[in-house]
Design a protein around this motif. Sequence first.
Motif, short mmCIF file in Angstrom:
data_model
loop_
_atom_site.label_atom_id
_atom_site.label_comp_id
_atom_site.label_asym_id
_atom_site.label_seq_id
_atom_site.Cartn_x
_atom_site.Cartn_y
_atom_site.Cartn_z
N UNK A 152 3.27 -11.86 -0.19
CA UNK A 152 2.89 -10.49 -0.54
C UNK A 152 1.62 -10.16 0.24
N UNK A 153 1.40 -8.87 0.47
CA UNK A 153 0.25 -8.47 1.27
C UNK A 153 -0.26 -7.13 0.74
N UNK A 154 -1.58 -7.00 0.72
CA UNK A 154 -2.23 -5.80 0.17
C UNK A 154 -1.61 -4.50 0.65
N UNK A 155 -1.37 -4.42 1.97
CA UNK A 155 -0.86 -3.16 2.53
C UNK A 155 0.59 -3.32 2.96
N UNK A 156 1.34 -4.10 2.18
CA UNK A 156 2.72 -4.41 2.59
C UNK A 156 3.64 -3.19 2.56
N UNK A 157 3.25 -2.16 1.80
CA UNK A 157 4.09 -0.97 1.67
C UNK A 157 4.43 -0.35 3.01
N UNK A 158 3.52 -0.48 3.98
CA UNK A 158 3.75 0.13 5.29
C UNK A 158 4.60 -0.76 6.20
N UNK A 159 4.85 -2.00 5.79
CA UNK A 159 5.51 -2.96 6.68
C UNK A 159 6.77 -3.59 6.10
N UNK A 199 10.29 -4.63 14.51
CA UNK A 199 10.18 -5.55 15.64
C UNK A 199 10.07 -4.83 16.99
N UNK A 200 10.44 -3.57 17.06
CA UNK A 200 10.33 -2.85 18.34
C UNK A 200 9.13 -1.91 18.36
N UNK A 201 8.25 -2.05 17.38
CA UNK A 201 7.09 -1.16 17.31
C UNK A 201 5.80 -1.95 17.52
N UNK A 202 4.74 -1.21 17.79
CA UNK A 202 3.42 -1.84 17.84
C UNK A 202 2.85 -1.75 16.42
N UNK A 203 2.63 -2.88 15.82
CA UNK A 203 2.11 -2.86 14.46
C UNK A 203 0.62 -2.50 14.51
N UNK A 204 0.25 -1.50 13.73
CA UNK A 204 -1.11 -0.95 13.82
C UNK A 204 -2.08 -1.60 12.84
N UNK A 205 -1.56 -2.45 11.96
CA UNK A 205 -2.42 -3.05 10.95
C UNK A 205 -3.12 -4.28 11.54
N UNK A 206 -4.37 -4.10 11.94
CA UNK A 206 -5.10 -5.17 12.65
C UNK A 206 -5.36 -6.38 11.76
N UNK A 207 -5.58 -6.16 10.48
CA UNK A 207 -5.83 -7.29 9.57
C UNK A 207 -4.58 -8.16 9.48
#
Length: 331
Positions: free
Chosen positions: A259-266, A272-280
């Motif tokens: 589980x991850x704090x900001x998992x809602x966006x991911x 897999x074909x996008x640039x993931x913007x969540x740096x953390x």
Amino acid sequence: MLKVVSFSCKLYDRQQLCRSFPADWQSEYVEVGLDQHTAVYAEGAQVITAFVNDRLDAVVLTRLAAYGVRMIALRCAGFNQVDLAAAERLGFVVTRVPAYSPYAVAEHTLGLMLALNRKLYRAYNRVREGNFSLQGMLGFDFHGKTVGIIGAGKIGMLVAKMLKAFGCRVLVYDPQPCAECQALGLEVVELNQLYAQSQVISLHCPLTEQTEHLIDAAALAKMPHGVMLINTGRGALVETRALIAGLKSGQIGYLGMDVYEKEGALFFEDHSCEIIQDDDFERLLSFPNVLITGHQAYFTQEALQHIAQTTRENIDAWHQGQALLNQLTQG
Ligand code: NAI
């Protein structure tokens, strides 16, 4: 006819719900998650069903009420995504599925512990590339180690029993008394003692105001250097930036997360074909001693069946004016 709209319905959810929901309900399944923009799908429905990352805050609940929704049947155990005070004010009945398969989550938790310790995720790639070197693969025996379980509920107790069978010393922290603990040879301790003495710490408490960011820099500092931390509870039980700092300093020796704090966006989607913007999140992935799964601990056939069946029973009971076994209230 009872109209039921189910949000966040992947194909596997839909297949299972279709088998469980009666044919005389008007059942609609939408793949999108519930938020203030998608709430409109619920128009004309008396019941909606929702999952872990659906937003049920005051704004969304107000919209649902205006569309005629009267019951919210959560298809999950955790309910931190629901503003229960607003739900009560707006007259909603809210139910959940309190236990779909604690075994599924407990077994996945053990899977993360073992895979991290023996670096199975690295071995898979090495061997396929013809690299049979054992350099960097050194693990430890779980036997004889001290493991701390935070939250001795259904899942935590199963994890504790499994680790006991491995020959571990198991410490447990839970604000509620644990009737079974003594008979099982588990040691009930205060949180600071658990932090100080556990080489492995696993989180199984619900996400509440009290437990949000329970594991922060101060808590990590109380743990032994190189601790293994496992979170299959909820992302916001831990403070992500503190994890990153702890991994950089070596204070955290192994990190397993489902589980991850900001998992809602991911999570639950293919990015897999996008640039993931969540740096953390990307920083966490860069550590060789971090293993992340995308909220799949619950994901077994048995759990999906239980979720669908209990959701049907909850809706049925409400529709027929019977006692609600799994109702959530603010208190
Ligand atoms: P449960 O309700 O049986 O147990 C939770 C335990 O945590 C209770 O004994 C409670 O007293 C304790 N607790 C409450 N506040 C605490 C605190 N401040 N510190 C320590 N313990 C505290 O719940 P269950 O079924 O064991 O699930 C635990 C959590 O696991 C759920 O709340 C949910 O967030 C998460 N979960 C994750 C899944 C996944 O797929 N990753 C699937 C299902 C649940």
